[in-house]
Scaffold this motif. Structure first.
Motif, PDB file in Angstrom:
ATOM      1  N   ALA A  51      -2.976   1.053 -19.531  1.00 12.33           N
ATOM      2  CA  ALA A  51      -2.670  -0.415 -18.905  1.00 12.33           C
ATOM      3  C   ALA A  51      -1.784  -0.151 -18.232  1.00 12.33           C
ATOM      4  CB  ALA A  51      -2.403  -1.224 -19.369  1.00 12.33           C
ATOM      5  N   VAL A  52      -1.255  -0.229 -16.699  1.00 11.49           N
ATOM      6  CA  VAL A  52       0.128   0.030 -15.993  1.00 11.49           C
ATOM      7  C   VAL A  52       0.705  -1.004 -15.681  1.00 11.49           C
ATOM      8  CG1 VAL A  52       1.764   1.341 -14.456  1.00 11.49           C
ATOM      9  CG2 VAL A  52      -0.823   2.734 -15.671  1.00 11.49           C
ATOM     10  N   ALA A  53       2.089  -1.071 -15.555  1.00  7.62           N
ATOM     11  CA  ALA A  53       2.473  -2.470 -14.611  1.00  7.62           C
ATOM     12  C   ALA A  53       3.330  -2.028 -14.433  1.00  7.62           C
ATOM     13  CB  ALA A  53       3.071  -4.212 -15.916  1.00  7.62           C
ATOM     14  N   ARG A  54       3.734  -2.601 -12.464  1.00  5.12           N
ATOM     15  CA  ARG A  54       5.333  -2.160 -11.929  1.00  5.12           C
ATOM     16  C   ARG A  54       5.265  -2.477 -10.731  1.00  5.12           C
ATOM     17  NH1 ARG A  54       1.222   3.361  -9.571  1.00  5.12           N
ATOM     18  NH2 ARG A  54       0.129   2.944 -11.328  1.00  5.12           N
ATOM     19  N   MET A  55       6.592  -2.440 -10.369  1.00  7.21           N
ATOM     20  CA  MET A  55       7.704  -2.705  -9.591  1.00  7.21           C
ATOM     21  C   MET A  55       8.163  -2.057  -8.265  1.00  7.21           C
ATOM     22  SD  MET A  55       9.005  -6.190 -11.425  1.00  7.21           S
ATOM     23  CE  MET A  55       9.377  -4.984 -12.722  1.00  7.21           C
ATOM     24  N   GLY A  56       8.389  -2.233  -7.511  1.00  5.50           N
ATOM     25  CA  GLY A  56       9.289  -0.924  -6.812  1.00  5.50           C
ATOM     26  C   GLY A  56       9.139  -1.959  -5.067  1.00  5.50           C
ATOM     27  N   ALA A  57      10.110  -0.662  -4.468  1.00  8.50           N
ATOM     28  CA  ALA A  57      10.081  -1.174  -2.834  1.00  8.50           C
ATOM     29  C   ALA A  57      10.135   0.074  -2.369  1.00  8.50           C
ATOM     30  CB  ALA A  57      11.439  -1.698  -2.785  1.00  8.50           C
ATOM     31  N   ARG A  58       9.542  -0.195  -0.606  1.00  3.08           N
ATOM     32  CA  ARG A  58       9.616   1.111  -0.268  1.00  3.08           C
ATOM     33  C   ARG A  58      10.411   0.987   1.468  1.00  3.08           C
ATOM     34  NH1 ARG A  58       3.515   1.972   2.030  1.00  3.08           N
ATOM     35  NH2 ARG A  58       3.995   0.684   3.480  1.00  3.08           N
ATOM     36  N   LEU A  59      11.027   1.812   1.359  1.00  2.00           N
ATOM     37  CA  LEU A  59      11.696   1.990   3.484  1.00  2.00           C
ATOM     38  C   LEU A  59      10.625   2.951   4.130  1.00  2.00           C
ATOM     39  CD1 LEU A  59      15.178   1.564   2.661  1.00  2.00           C
ATOM     40  CD2 LEU A  59      13.724  -0.396   4.107  1.00  2.00           C
ATOM     41  N   THR A  60       9.364   2.681   5.348  1.00  2.06           N
ATOM     42  CA  THR A  60       9.345   3.519   5.814  1.00  2.06           C
ATOM     43  C   THR A  60       9.821   4.245   7.460  1.00  2.06           C
ATOM     44  OG1 THR A  60       7.598   3.262   4.816  1.00  2.06           O
ATOM     45  CG2 THR A  60       7.003   4.493   6.618  1.00  2.06           C
ATOM     46  N   GLU A  61      10.028   4.875   7.886  1.00  3.06           N
ATOM     47  CA  GLU A  61      10.920   4.982   9.495  1.00  3.06           C
ATOM     48  C   GLU A  61       9.239   5.731   9.782  1.00  3.06           C
ATOM     49  OE1 GLU A  61      13.160   5.348  12.484  1.00  3.06           O
ATOM     50  OE2 GLU A  61      13.162   4.199  10.186  1.00  3.06           O
ATOM     51  N   ASN A  62       9.595   4.966  11.120  1.00  2.29           N
ATOM     52  CA  ASN A  62       7.971   6.040  11.701  1.00  2.29           C
ATOM     53  C   ASN A  62       8.392   6.624  12.656  1.00  2.29           C
ATOM     54  OD1 ASN A  62       5.634   4.997  11.069  1.00  2.29           O
ATOM     55  ND2 ASN A  62       6.409   2.722  11.149  1.00  2.29           N
ATOM     56  N   TRP A  63       8.571   8.085  12.768  1.00  2.00           N
ATOM     57  CA  TRP A  63       9.112   9.160  13.979  1.00  2.00           C
ATOM     58  C   TRP A  63       7.907   9.747  14.834  1.00  2.00           C
ATOM     59  CZ3 TRP A  63       9.717  14.637  14.184  1.00  2.00           C
ATOM     60  CH2 TRP A  63      10.978  14.590  14.827  1.00  2.00           C
ATOM     61  N   ASN A  64       7.850   9.528  16.061  1.00  2.00           N
ATOM     62  CA  ASN A  64       6.811  10.273  16.399  1.00  2.00           C
ATOM     63  C   ASN A  64       5.750  10.481  16.296  1.00  2.00           C
ATOM     64  OD1 ASN A  64       6.067  11.819  18.945  1.00  2.00           O
ATOM     65  ND2 ASN A  64       6.647  13.584  17.982  1.00  2.00           N
ATOM     66  N   GLY A  65       5.085   9.653  15.434  1.00  2.00           N
ATOM     67  CA  GLY A  65       3.987   9.473  14.624  1.00  2.00           C
ATOM     68  C   GLY A  65       3.690   9.956  13.494  1.00  2.00           C
ATOM     69  N   TRP A  66       4.452  10.060  13.028  1.00  2.00           N
ATOM     70  CA  TRP A  66       4.621  10.317  11.215  1.00  2.00           C
ATOM     71  C   TRP A  66       6.015   8.963  10.502  1.00  2.00           C
ATOM     72  CZ3 TRP A  66       3.020  14.630   9.044  1.00  2.00           C
ATOM     73  CH2 TRP A  66       2.421  16.259  10.813  1.00  2.00           C
ATOM     74  N   ARG A  67       5.084   9.212   9.434  1.00  2.00           N
ATOM     75  CA  ARG A  67       5.984   8.146   8.464  1.00  2.00           C
ATOM     76  C   ARG A  67       6.707   8.913   7.293  1.00  2.00           C
ATOM     77  NH1 ARG A  67       0.269   7.075   9.209  1.00  2.00           N
ATOM     78  NH2 ARG A  67      -0.327   6.981   7.099  1.00  2.00           N
ATOM     79  N   PHE A  68       7.534   8.376   7.108  1.00  2.00           N
ATOM     80  CA  PHE A  68       9.156   9.218   6.437  1.00  2.00           C
ATOM     81  C   PHE A  68       9.162   8.225   5.628  1.00  2.00           C
ATOM     82  CE2 PHE A  68       9.271  12.134   9.646  1.00  2.00           C
ATOM     83  CZ  PHE A  68       9.396  13.194   9.596  1.00  2.00           C
ATOM     84  N   SER A  69       9.102   8.440   4.151  1.00  2.00           N
ATOM     85  CA  SER A  69       8.999   6.849   3.298  1.00  2.00           C
ATOM     86  C   SER A  69       9.785   7.182   2.055  1.00  2.00           C
ATOM     87  CB  SER A  69       7.868   6.635   2.176  1.00  2.00           C
ATOM     88  OG  SER A  69       6.977   5.394   3.543  1.00  2.00           O
ATOM     89  N   ALA A  70      10.310   6.859   1.501  1.00  2.00           N
ATOM     90  CA  ALA A  70      11.551   6.872   0.377  1.00  2.00           C
ATOM     91  C   ALA A  70      10.939   5.411  -1.024  1.00  2.00           C
ATOM     92  CB  ALA A  70      13.197   6.640   0.733  1.00  2.00           C
ATOM     93  N   ILE A  71      11.078   5.119  -1.772  1.00  2.00           N
ATOM     94  CA  ILE A  71       9.834   4.843  -2.715  1.00  2.00           C
ATOM     95  C   ILE A  71      11.107   4.544  -3.664  1.00  2.00           C
ATOM     96  CG2 ILE A  71       7.902   4.209  -3.840  1.00  2.00           C
ATOM     97  CD1 ILE A  71       6.718   6.199  -1.604  1.00  2.00           C
ATOM     98  N   TYR A  72      10.958   3.893  -4.431  1.00  2.00           N
ATOM     99  CA  TYR A  72      11.532   3.553  -5.996  1.00  2.00           C
ATOM    100  C   TYR A  72      10.642   2.487  -6.843  1.00  2.00           C
ATOM    101  CZ  TYR A  72      13.655   1.175  -9.993  1.00  2.00           C
ATOM    102  OH  TYR A  72      14.714   0.532 -11.220  1.00  2.00           O
TER     103      TYR A  72
END
Length: 215
Positions: A51-72
């Motif tokens: 089993a796994v339990a997780r908590m996280g946060a993500r920021l996503t920048e949309n640029w010219n159709g692409w999605r760039f994400s940073a995740i913790y």
């Protein structure tokens, strides 16, 4: 079971539940805060339960159709179904993704790089994922779906120092949309792991349905 020798077949189910809060900081910058719990429970081979339990946060920048994400992500890994805590870890991730549509076909490539910090030295590692989501719309309800996947792991500490794994996965499924937020997918998946540690190699074949829903 994930074993190179003495292979065994079994039935298992894998509940996966998450709650999340999504929002936008600007027109092109979005965020997500989430918590997620999932486990594998086998019918006969109880040693495979995890089993796994997780908590996280993500920021996503949309640029010219692409999605760039940073995740913790902060996670707890358990032996058994939330029985014994095996280790805790913190994952730092960066990804790039995009959707391409050609007639009734959608291609969704994703590249993801992760480093894991952990209180268990053997769990610390780099991970690279490359996958391609494919969905072929047959009509408004039915689709053919597939997600070929490659994963590579480089372990950095403890008894796993120097270990390198590669996972290759291919699947095909038939998806039915009951509604915009409820779907059922029946999938056949084949997975193989290669490793420079012999006992970590395996072959895995899975067949079964998956029910997805969101509120």
């Amino acid at each position: 079971m994930f074993s190179r020798d003495n292979r065994r077949s079994d039935f298992f189910y894998e509940p996966d539940v998450s709650v999340r809060l999504d929002g936008n900081l600007t027109d092109d910058l979005s965020y997500r805060i989430y918590a997620r719990a999932q486990y594998d429970a086998f019918a006969r081979e109880k040693d495979g339960n995890a089993a796994v339990a997780r908590m996280g946060a993500r920021l996503t920048e949309n640029w010219n159709g692409w999605r760039f994400s940073a995740i913790y992500e902060h996670r707890y890994d358990f032996d058994g179904v939330y029985r014994d805590l095996a280790f805790t870890s913190d994952d730092l991730m960066g990804s790039v993704a995009r959707d391409f549509r050609v007639n009734n076909v959608t291609f969704s490539p994703l590249l993801l790089l992760t480093y894991r910090f952990s209180d268990l030295a053997e769990a610390r590692r780099w991970r690279f994922d490359a996958l391609l989501g494919i969905e072929v719309k047959l009509d408004p309800k039915w689709s053919i779906v597939s997600t070929p996947l490659f994963e590579a792991f480089w372990f950095t500490d403890g008894l796993n120092r120097g270990r390198q794994d590669q996972i290759y996965s291919a699947d095909i499924g038939l998806k039915y949309n009951f509604a915009s937020n409820v779907s059922l997918t029946t999938t056949v998946l084949y997975e193989a792991r290669e490793s420079n540690v012999m006992v970590r190699r395996y072959r895995d074949l899975r067949i079964g349905p998956r029910l997805d829903f969101a509120f």
